[in-house]
Scaffold this active site. Structure first.
Site, short mmCIF file in Angstrom:
data_model
loop_
_atom_site.label_atom_id
_atom_site.label_comp_id
_atom_site.label_asym_id
_atom_site.label_seq_id
_atom_site.Cartn_x
_atom_site.Cartn_y
_atom_site.Cartn_z
N GLU A 76 1.84 -0.59 -4.81
CA GLU A 76 0.69 0.48 -5.43
C GLU A 76 1.57 2.07 -5.37
OE1 GLU A 76 -3.11 3.10 -3.76
OE2 GLU A 76 -1.59 2.39 -2.41
N ASP A 89 0.91 -1.26 0.11
CA ASP A 89 -0.07 0.01 0.09
C ASP A 89 0.62 1.20 -0.03
OD1 ASP A 89 -2.66 1.13 0.30
OD2 ASP A 89 -1.71 2.37 2.32
C1 NOJ Z 1 -4.46 3.11 -0.93
C2 NOJ Z 1 -5.65 2.22 -0.55
O1 NOJ Z 1 -5.90 1.51 -1.71
C3 NOJ Z 1 -6.77 3.08 0.12
O2 NOJ Z 1 -7.77 2.32 0.00
C4 NOJ Z 1 -6.35 3.63 1.27
O3 NOJ Z 1 -7.16 4.44 1.72
C5 NOJ Z 1 -4.95 4.46 1.35
N1 NOJ Z 1 -4.05 3.57 0.33
C6 NOJ Z 1 -4.43 4.58 2.56
O4 NOJ Z 1 -3.84 3.39 3.34
#
Ligand code: NOJ
Length: 533
Positions: A260, A210
């Site tokens: 990500e 993440d």
């Molecule tokens: C990206 C995640 O996909 C999202 O859902 C989340 O709110 C943020 N990162 C913070 O962790």
């Protein structure tokens, strides 16, 4: 039934995998309390095997107060009781593996929950403060936040600092319930490598990272200055050393990463994919690309070009738990090119959006690399406009109620048209719209023309045709507004985005189309075809 091909069960399976994203809370409710859970997922494993996916990525399933849908983790080694137990997770991983389906977990290294023992100890004044970013404020009495960084939630003007009773402030790029960790501290690195081992030891095949480009911060936490290089908290060079260490951990298990990484600079993006760093990263380019042949072709070319020098496979993403659902995005009639805009009351033509989403599915699945499929995408679910009173997403509240947030793509799935709550389980934690049964999996299962029928057939063909997936792509001559490309083994994909029906290549065999051909055997607008020869 979805038997994986040998190519998908050995070696670098991840270079061509179709990975299904499970947002546990909304997938299937096994115990009838209205929240999706691991029992629900286990009961639906045969459905996932029949769909023909290679792996499942689970959004965070750990112990969490759910201030941000589980992206606020209180204990990385425990399953949230609303979802089940660690023993159940272990069973789920093993049962999926028996069906040829691998598991990816979601690690959230940028921040923890404010209920995490480290943060609680920090609040109590312990040395754990060093594991976070605590700073005195600015202004005569420290009443102003230590810097001016903007929130990571689009549309939010809320500060990324929260003041403590003792006068100090702590940093949180997301909500106040998600304090950012201090990645310059060795204990933070050590803990995350241990957490990776913990999950690899339980049989997971990979990890989604993440907010992967946000972990490292300039130690001085300076104000944000547009264009200043390096950025104080995005894409800092220190990150690569962190991911090289992670890679060494993963290699010991043959595990893989998907990061990500939202970065506009393609060269900087590719650095994360060097052979000793992450195996893959999400390519979000289709999420903001309009349904336009030229723009899609550019997006494809740029994606492939940015991955080529580092030898990493591309990934293709049409939807996830953070963006407007695909059929709604493609059906929006007045948002111009801004397909990620979230707005209340945006005019939408769902039948147009569905046609395009079907064509986009065949396009993505024919491209080189791996594909992510977000739960419900295979059912053609639209974005739901929830009544403001039922919205739970913090993004909505942090925008002052102007942004609907992300709950519209997180509405619990419809499984059985005739059952209460469309077969989800108990009264769902987000209300399902009245037409939800029309999308139910059982209603689509026997209809080859349904969205589910299309996905099943596309994944079946993709499994049996090694030419799809990883490998070269060559553009073929085509009229304006038509995308046509060749893949190995004589495979071709043609997508018609023009208003003029497109002739299909002669002497080729049709494998699958996203919609019917016209009476002359031509490919109509917003339709895709797979062919051989
Ligand atoms: C990206 C995640 O996909 C999202 O859902 C989340 O709110 C943020 N990162 C913070 O962790």
């Amino acid at each position: 039934m979805g038997q994986p091909s040998p190519a998908r069960t050995q070696g670098e399976w991840w270079r061509a995998a179709v990975i299904y994203q499970v947002y546990v809370r909304s997938f299937a409710d096994g115990d009838g309390d209205g929240t999706g859970d691991l029992a629900g997922v286990r009961a639906r494993l045969p459905y996932l095997a029949e769909l023909g996916v290679d792996a499942l990525w689970f959004n965070p399933w750990y112990l969490s107060p759910m201030a941000d849908g589980g992206y606020d983790v209180a204990d990385y080694r425990a399953i949230d009781p609303a979802f089940g137990t660690l023993a159940e997770a272990e069973k789920l991983i093993a049962e999926a593996r028996e069906l040829g389906i691998r598991t990816l977990v979601d690690i959230v290294p940028n921040h923890v929950s404010d209920q995490h023992p480290w943060f609680q100890a920090a609040l109590a004044g312990g040395p754990e403060r060093e594991l976070f970013h605590f700073r005195p404020g600015r202004g005569a009495h420290g009443e102003l936040p230590p810097n001016d960084w903007p929130s990571q939630f689009a549309g939010s003007a809320e500060p990324v600092w929260t003041r403590m009773p003792d006068g100090d402030w702590y940093l949180h790029l997301f909500t106040p319930e998600q304090p950012d960790l201090n990645w310059a501290h060795p204990a933070v690195r050590q803990e995350h490598e241990d957490v990776l081992r913990f999950w690899f030891d339980r049989g997971v095949a990979g990890v989604r990272i993440d907010s992967a480009a946000l972990l490292a911060k300039d130690p001085d936490l300076p104000d944000f200055v547009e264009g200043r290089d390096p950025h104080p908290y995005v894409d800092r060079d220190e990150l690569h050393d962190i991911y090289r260490s992670w890679r060494a951990v993963a290699d010991a298990y043959d595990g893989i990463f998907v990061g990500e990484v939202w970065l506009p600079d393609t060269e900087r993006f590719a650095r994360y994919l060097r052979p000793d760093e992450l195996h893959t990263a999400f390519n979000f380019s289709f999420l903001s690309c309009p349904w336009d042949a030229g723009r899609l072709r550019t997006s494809i070319d740029e994606t492939l070009a940015e991955h080529a020098p580092v030898g990493a496979p591309a990934t293709w993403v049409l939807c996830n738990h953070d963006v407007t659902r695909t059929v709604t995005r493609y059906g929006r009639t007045d948002t111009g090119f801004d397909f990620t805009t979230k707005a209340f009351g945006t005019p939408t033509d769902l039948s147009l959006g569905t046609r395009r989403a079907r064509a986009a599915a065949l396009l993505s699945l024919a491209l080189p690399g791996s594909v992510y499929l977000y739960q419900g995408e295979e059912l053609g679910l639209p974005e739901v406009e929830l009544p403001p009173g039922s919205i739970q997403d913090p993004m909505h509240f942090r925008s002052g109620g102007t942004d609907p947030g992300r709950d519209g793509c997180r509405v619990p799935l419809p499984w059985a048209a005739e059952a209460p709550h469309a077969g989800f389980g108990g009264e769902p934690w987000l209300p399902q719209p009245a037409d939800w049964p029309a999308y139910a999996a059982d209603r689509q299962a026997d209809d080859p023309d349904s969205m589910l029928g299309l996905y099943r057939e596309a994944l079946r063909i993709r499994r049996t045709e090694p030419g799809f997936g990883d490998g070269p792509l060559g553009w073929l001559p085509a009229p304006d507004g038509v995308l046509a490309f060749a893949r190995p083994d004589g495979l071709r994909c043609v997508v018609n985005l023009s208003g003029i029906p497109a002739e299909l290549p002669e002497h080729s065999r049709l494998l699958l189309t996203s919609g019917p051909l016209d009476a002359e055997g031509r490919l109509p607008q917003d339709t895709a075809a797979w062919l051989r020869g």
